[in-house]
Write a protein that holds these residues in place. Structure first.
Motif, PDB file in Angstrom:
ATOM      1  N   PHE A  95      22.619  77.215  47.830  1.00  0.00           N
ATOM      2  CA  PHE A  95      24.027  76.986  47.529  1.00  0.00           C
ATOM      3  C   PHE A  95      24.593  78.158  46.735  1.00  0.00           C
ATOM      4  N   SER A  96      23.848  78.611  45.735  1.00  0.00           N
ATOM      5  CA  SER A  96      24.346  79.711  44.901  1.00  0.00           C
ATOM      6  C   SER A  96      24.504  80.999  45.702  1.00  0.00           C
ATOM      7  N   MET A  97      23.708  81.173  46.753  1.00  0.00           N
ATOM      8  CA  MET A  97      23.830  82.365  47.593  1.00  0.00           C
ATOM      9  C   MET A  97      25.123  82.331  48.415  1.00  0.00           C
ATOM     10  N   TYR A  98      25.554  81.146  48.816  1.00  0.00           N
ATOM     11  CA  TYR A  98      26.788  81.002  49.597  1.00  0.00           C
ATOM     12  C   TYR A  98      28.030  80.957  48.704  1.00  0.00           C
TER      13      TYR A  98
ATOM     14  N   GLY B 153      31.177  81.955  42.594  1.00  0.00           N
ATOM     15  CA  GLY B 153      30.591  81.188  41.503  1.00  0.00           C
ATOM     16  C   GLY B 153      31.451  80.072  40.958  1.00  0.00           C
ATOM     17  N   ASN B 154      32.390  79.563  41.767  1.00  0.00           N
ATOM     18  CA  ASN B 154      33.285  78.516  41.271  1.00  0.00           C
ATOM     19  C   ASN B 154      32.745  77.097  41.487  1.00  0.00           C
ATOM     20  N   GLY B 155      31.526  76.992  42.017  1.00  0.00           N
ATOM     21  CA  GLY B 155      30.928  75.677  42.218  1.00  0.00           C
ATOM     22  C   GLY B 155      31.213  75.065  43.570  1.00  0.00           C
ATOM     23  N   TYR B 156      31.858  75.794  44.445  1.00  0.00           N
ATOM     24  CA  TYR B 156      32.173  75.330  45.794  1.00  0.00           C
ATOM     25  C   TYR B 156      31.924  76.458  46.789  1.00  0.00           C
ATOM     26  N   ILE B 157      31.600  76.083  48.009  1.00  0.00           N
ATOM     27  CA  ILE B 157      31.500  77.064  49.089  1.00  0.00           C
ATOM     28  C   ILE B 157      32.741  76.893  49.955  1.00  0.00           C
ATOM     29  N   SER B 158      33.569  77.917  50.001  1.00  0.00           N
ATOM     30  CA  SER B 158      34.764  77.878  50.847  1.00  0.00           C
ATOM     31  C   SER B 158      34.383  78.301  52.265  1.00  0.00           C
ATOM     32  N   ARG B 159      35.271  78.033  53.207  1.00  0.00           N
ATOM     33  CA  ARG B 159      35.038  78.489  54.584  1.00  0.00           C
ATOM     34  C   ARG B 159      34.874  80.002  54.631  1.00  0.00           C
ATOM     35  N   SER B 160      35.687  80.707  53.859  1.00  0.00           N
ATOM     36  CA  SER B 160      35.607  82.175  53.906  1.00  0.00           C
ATOM     37  C   SER B 160      34.285  82.680  53.328  1.00  0.00           C
ATOM     38  N   GLU B 161      33.781  82.035  52.279  1.00  0.00           N
ATOM     39  CA  GLU B 161      32.478  82.416  51.731  1.00  0.00           C
ATOM     40  C   GLU B 161      31.376  82.150  52.752  1.00  0.00           C
TER      41      GLU B 161
ATOM     42  N   SER C 267      30.969  71.068  48.066  1.00  0.00           N
ATOM     43  CA  SER C 267      30.430  70.948  46.716  1.00  0.00           C
ATOM     44  C   SER C 267      28.906  71.053  46.816  1.00  0.00           C
ATOM     45  N   LEU C 268      28.254  71.211  45.676  1.00  0.00           N
ATOM     46  CA  LEU C 268      26.795  71.234  45.673  1.00  0.00           C
ATOM     47  C   LEU C 268      26.246  69.937  46.259  1.00  0.00           C
ATOM     48  N   ALA C 269      26.822  68.811  45.877  1.00  0.00           N
ATOM     49  CA  ALA C 269      26.355  67.513  46.387  1.00  0.00           C
ATOM     50  C   ALA C 269      26.492  67.425  47.901  1.00  0.00           C
ATOM     51  N   GLU C 270      27.626  67.859  48.448  1.00  0.00           N
ATOM     52  CA  GLU C 270      27.819  67.833  49.903  1.00  0.00           C
ATOM     53  C   GLU C 270      26.818  68.750  50.595  1.00  0.00           C
TER      54      GLU C 270
END
Length: 131
Positions: free
Chosen positions: A29-32, A36-44, A89-92
């Protein structure tokens, strides 16, 4: 700075080869999560998936619904974005990864050796099985 130094690389190898499944998923998750905002966006996600597709090139044949990085990201978000807010989110991410048997098999790889072979005939073509 979006680069990995040698120490970070060694730490990542340690986590991905010996850590618990939960730790491996948190690391992934941290790699994606590039900003570092705690979420992975589509663009990331797209940035990372594009890099992976460039790396594997034509070595791996992708199914039609994963034939482009954009299609792969769409598929990932359909599987993982439970609340449909356009970010993971990390949970998702953890829940979605745990529900994909090919990712779980990859991350729980316990065999010893030193070779790497591409995972084939699985839903997730972005990873390598280390054994």
């Amino acid at each position: 700075d979006h680069s990995t130094d040698f120490r970070e690389f060694i730490c990542a190898l340690s986590v991905t080869s010996r850590g618990k499944l939960e730790d491996k998923l948190k690391w992934a998750f941290s790699m994606y999560d590039l900003d570092g905002n705690g979420y992975i966006s589509r663009s990331e996600m797209l940035e990372i998936v594009c890099a992976i597709y460039k790396m594997v090139g034509t070595v791996m044949k992708m199914p039609e619904d994963e034939s482009t990085p954009e299609k792969r990201v769409d598929k990932i978000f359909k599987q993982m974005d439970r609340n449909l807010d356009g970010k993971l989110s990390l949970a998702e991410f953890v829940e979605g990864a745990k529900s994909d048997p090919s990712i779980v098999r990859l991350l729980q790889c316990d065999s010893v050796g030193g070779s790497a072979e591409p995972l084939t005939n699985t839903k997730s073509k972005m990873f390598y099985n280390i054994h």
